[in-house]
Write a protein that holds these residues in place. Structure first.
Motif: not given
Length: 68
Positions: A8-9, A11
């Motif tokens: 997530r980080q 992206k």
């Protein structure tokens, strides 16, 4: 090579990079268009150079080895 960042980080970082690329180049093209439209399209240098870096960033984030 693991950096300890979640998918997530990674992206989110890529999203910020793409947004900065687009905004900066829209500004450069507008400045070119307003002040030097009859001259060489000089924003091309930044589009290509930064685009290469962005392509490497995209490849690094979407690489299958990243997920393993």
């Amino acid at each position: 090579m693991r950096t300890g960042k979640s998918e997530r980080q990674l992206k989110a970082g890529l999203r910020v990079h793409v947004i900065c690329y687009v905004v900066a180049h829209v500004v450069l093209v507008v400045v070119w268009w307003l002040f030097t439209p009859r001259h060489f399209f000089w924003p091309l240098y930044s589009l290509v150079a930064w685009g290469i870096g962005l392509a490497f960033h995209i490849k690094a984030v979407s690489s299958p080895s990243r997920r393993g």
